[in-house]
Design a protein around this motif. Structure first.
Motif, PDB file in Angstrom:
ATOM      1  N   GLY A   1       0.817  -1.196   0.000  1.00  7.25           N
ATOM      2  CA  GLY A   1       0.000   0.000   0.000  1.00  7.25           C
ATOM      3  C   GLY A   1       0.851   1.245   0.000  1.00  7.25           C
ATOM      4  N   PRO A   2       0.173   2.410  -0.024  1.00 10.75           N
ATOM      5  CA  PRO A   2       0.890   3.678  -0.041  1.00 10.75           C
ATOM      6  C   PRO A   2       1.689   3.897   1.222  1.00 10.75           C
ATOM      7  CG  PRO A   2      -1.484   4.012   0.217  1.00 10.75           C
ATOM      8  CD  PRO A   2      -1.265   2.570  -0.056  1.00 10.75           C
ATOM      9  N   SER A   3       2.788   4.603   1.086  1.00  8.98           N
ATOM     10  CA  SER A   3       3.652   4.855   2.226  1.00  8.98           C
ATOM     11  C   SER A   3       3.615   6.326   2.582  1.00  8.98           C
ATOM     12  CB  SER A   3       5.092   4.438   1.907  1.00  8.98           C
ATOM     13  OG  SER A   3       5.568   5.121   0.772  1.00  8.98           O
ATOM     14  N   GLY A   4       3.913   6.630   3.828  1.00  8.90           N
ATOM     15  CA  GLY A   4       3.873   8.003   4.292  1.00  8.90           C
ATOM     16  C   GLY A   4       4.929   8.850   3.620  1.00  8.90           C
ATOM     17  N   GLY A   5       4.601  10.129   3.399  1.00  6.43           N
ATOM     18  CA  GLY A   5       5.553  11.056   2.834  1.00  6.43           C
ATOM     19  C   GLY A   5       5.690  10.993   1.335  1.00  6.43           C
ATOM     20  N   ASP A   6       4.936  10.180   0.660  1.00  6.74           N
ATOM     21  CA  ASP A   6       5.006  10.040  -0.790  1.00  6.74           C
ATOM     22  C   ASP A   6       3.814  10.770  -1.405  1.00  6.74           C
ATOM     23  OD1 ASP A   6       5.172   9.310  -3.427  1.00  6.74           O
ATOM     24  OD2 ASP A   6       4.913   7.163  -3.086  1.00  6.74           O
ATOM     25  N   ARG A   7       4.074  11.908  -2.061  1.00 10.08           N
ATOM     26  CA  ARG A   7       2.946  12.666  -2.600  1.00 10.08           C
ATOM     27  C   ARG A   7       2.277  11.968  -3.774  1.00 10.08           C
ATOM     28  NH1 ARG A   7       7.233  15.375  -5.023  1.00 10.08           N
ATOM     29  NH2 ARG A   7       6.976  16.044  -7.200  1.00 10.08           N
ATOM     30  N   PHE A   8       2.935  10.931  -4.322  1.00  9.48           N
ATOM     31  CA  PHE A   8       2.343  10.155  -5.405  1.00  9.48           C
ATOM     32  C   PHE A   8       1.669   8.871  -4.905  1.00  9.48           C
ATOM     33  CE2 PHE A   8       6.033  12.155  -7.802  1.00  9.48           C
ATOM     34  CZ  PHE A   8       5.248  13.103  -8.440  1.00  9.48           C
ATOM     35  N   ALA A   9       1.587   8.685  -3.592  1.00  7.00           N
ATOM     36  CA  ALA A   9       1.109   7.422  -3.046  1.00  7.00           C
ATOM     37  C   ALA A   9      -0.262   7.040  -3.587  1.00  7.00           C
ATOM     38  CB  ALA A   9       1.077   7.495  -1.520  1.00  7.00           C
ATOM     39  N   GLN A  10      -1.156   8.024  -3.734  1.00  4.33           N
ATOM     40  CA  GLN A  10      -2.509   7.718  -4.182  1.00  4.33           C
ATOM     41  C   GLN A  10      -2.557   7.289  -5.640  1.00  4.33           C
ATOM     42  OE1 GLN A  10      -1.284  10.702  -3.690  1.00  4.33           O
ATOM     43  NE2 GLN A  10      -2.020  12.169  -5.218  1.00  4.33           N
ATOM     44  N   CYS A  11      -1.462   7.520  -6.370  1.00  4.71           N
ATOM     45  CA  CYS A  11      -1.420   7.193  -7.800  1.00  4.71           C
ATOM     46  C   CYS A  11      -0.843   5.812  -8.069  1.00  4.71           C
ATOM     47  CB  CYS A  11      -0.575   8.224  -8.547  1.00  4.71           C
ATOM     48  SG  CYS A  11      -1.079   9.938  -8.312  1.00  4.71           S
ATOM     49  N   ARG A  12      -0.087   5.281  -7.129  1.00  3.27           N
ATOM     50  CA  ARG A  12       0.637   4.039  -7.366  1.00  3.27           C
ATOM     51  C   ARG A  12      -0.261   2.813  -7.206  1.00  3.27           C
ATOM     52  NH1 ARG A  12       5.938   5.774  -7.355  1.00  3.27           N
ATOM     53  NH2 ARG A  12       6.430   7.519  -5.959  1.00  3.27           N
ATOM     54  N   ALA A  13      -0.041   1.839  -8.092  1.00  3.98           N
ATOM     55  CA  ALA A  13      -0.750   0.569  -7.977  1.00  3.98           C
ATOM     56  C   ALA A  13       0.060  -0.433  -7.161  1.00  3.98           C
ATOM     57  CB  ALA A  13      -1.034  -0.018  -9.360  1.00  3.98           C
ATOM     58  N   GLY A  14       1.331  -0.159  -6.977  1.00  4.71           N
ATOM     59  CA  GLY A  14       2.207  -1.063  -6.232  1.00  4.71           C
ATOM     60  C   GLY A  14       3.429  -0.306  -5.780  1.00  4.71           C
ATOM     61  N   ALA A  15       4.408  -1.018  -5.305  1.00  4.94           N
ATOM     62  CA  ALA A  15       5.646  -0.395  -4.838  1.00  4.94           C
ATOM     63  C   ALA A  15       6.829  -1.186  -5.362  1.00  4.94           C
ATOM     64  CB  ALA A  15       5.680  -0.356  -3.314  1.00  4.94           C
ATOM     65  N   VAL A  16       7.947  -0.529  -5.436  1.00  3.33           N
ATOM     66  CA  VAL A  16       9.178  -1.175  -5.885  1.00  3.33           C
ATOM     67  C   VAL A  16      10.007  -1.533  -4.664  1.00  3.33           C
ATOM     68  CG1 VAL A  16      11.263  -0.914  -7.249  1.00  3.33           C
ATOM     69  CG2 VAL A  16       9.144   0.182  -8.003  1.00  3.33           C
ATOM     70  N   ALA A  17      10.366  -2.791  -4.558  1.00  2.00           N
ATOM     71  CA  ALA A  17      11.197  -3.215  -3.435  1.00  2.00           C
ATOM     72  C   ALA A  17      12.497  -2.428  -3.446  1.00  2.00           C
ATOM     73  CB  ALA A  17      11.480  -4.716  -3.525  1.00  2.00           C
ATOM     74  N   GLY A  18      12.811  -1.812  -2.317  1.00  2.00           N
ATOM     75  CA  GLY A  18      14.016  -1.000  -2.233  1.00  2.00           C
ATOM     76  C   GLY A  18      13.788   0.452  -2.572  1.00  2.00           C
ATOM     77  N   GLY A  19      12.578   0.778  -3.086  1.00  2.00           N
ATOM     78  CA  GLY A  19      12.257   2.164  -3.406  1.00  2.00           C
ATOM     79  C   GLY A  19      12.370   2.475  -4.882  1.00  2.00           C
ATOM     80  N   SER A  20      11.566   3.433  -5.344  1.00  3.83           N
ATOM     81  CA  SER A  20      11.544   3.765  -6.766  1.00  3.83           C
ATOM     82  C   SER A  20      12.847   4.390  -7.247  1.00  3.83           C
ATOM     83  CB  SER A  20      10.384   4.720  -7.065  1.00  3.83           C
ATOM     84  OG  SER A  20      10.524   5.920  -6.331  1.00  3.83           O
ATOM     85  N   ASP A  21      13.659   4.888  -6.312  1.00  2.00           N
ATOM     86  CA  ASP A  21      14.928   5.476  -6.735  1.00  2.00           C
ATOM     87  C   ASP A  21      15.939   4.420  -7.184  1.00  2.00           C
ATOM     88  OD1 ASP A  21      15.359   4.400  -4.235  1.00  2.00           O
ATOM     89  OD2 ASP A  21      16.442   6.125  -3.436  1.00  2.00           O
TER      90      ASP A  21
END
Length: 206
Positions: free
Chosen positions: A26-46
């Motif tokens: 699910g969405p993580s705190g502090g991410d202004r794009f959280a509501q747009c993401r369908a998933g997350a990248v392990a280790g972070g999108s960076d």
């Protein structure tokens, strides 16, 4: 839409292997794009994306800063691909058209993982066939490898006929924003409308 409907359904060449695994968190705190993401990248999108230097259809050396000038849908494939690439790239082109109908501008980008056959002219013709805004890119084997590694993609040339070989490759499409870099990815099964919904969300939140 005509481009997608005209291309037969295809099967996936290969799943993305090694280096990157996608979780459905699910969405993580502090991410202004959280509501747009369908998933997350392990280790972070960076962990995905970054600078690249490639060659465009005019034979000019370009960088990511030259190419990513607005929200872009980036796909790694090759022009000789018999099924998966045409389907995926046409779907991305359709998503760009859906966005345009909604008042948003985006660019489809095609990066070849077959530098031996995909000349600047070849990627240019392929891109022009798919969409008038599409940017086709190729480069030396070293340039292509560096771009692929930056986006954690996979490709592997199969043994066989030196002129008609296939290339296994990953099939994700990456959403890249000019000021943000990589922000999200799309799987093959997602429709142009679903892609447009999420891209618009990122544009509105940026």
């Amino acid at each position: 839409m005509l481009r997608t409907a005209a291309i037969a359904a295809s099967v996936a060449v290969v799943a993305l292997v090694g280096g990157v695994w996608y979780a459905t968190t699910g969405p993580s705190g502090g991410d202004r794009f959280a509501q747009c993401r369908a998933g997350a990248v392990a280790g972070g999108s960076d962990q995905i994306g970054g600078p690249f230097t490639l060659v465009n259809a005019a034979g000019e050396t370009v960088t990511d800063a030259d190419v990513i000038t607005e929200p872009s849908l980036v796909y790694f494939g090759y022009t000789f691909c018999p099924d998966v690439c045409p389907f995926d790239v046409a779907r991305n082109a359709d998503a760009v058209d859906v966005l345009a109908e909604r008042g948003y501008s985006a660019t489809p980008v095609f990066i070849s993982v077959d530098p031996e056959r995909d000349t600047p002219e070849a990627v240019g013709q392929f891109a022009d066939l798919m969409h008038d805004k599409m940017i086709g890119l190729t480069g030396s084997p070293e340039q292509v490898k560096a771009a692929s590694q930056a986006y954690r993609t996979y490709y592997n040339k199969q043994d066989g006929d030196p002129d008609y070989y296939l290339v296994d490759h990953s099939t994700f499409t990456y959403l890249v924003l000019p000021e943000e870099g990589f922000v999200d990815y799309f799987r093959r099964e997602e429709t142009p409308e679903q892609m447009a919904d999420r891209v618009a969300c990122f544009i509105e939140a940026s």
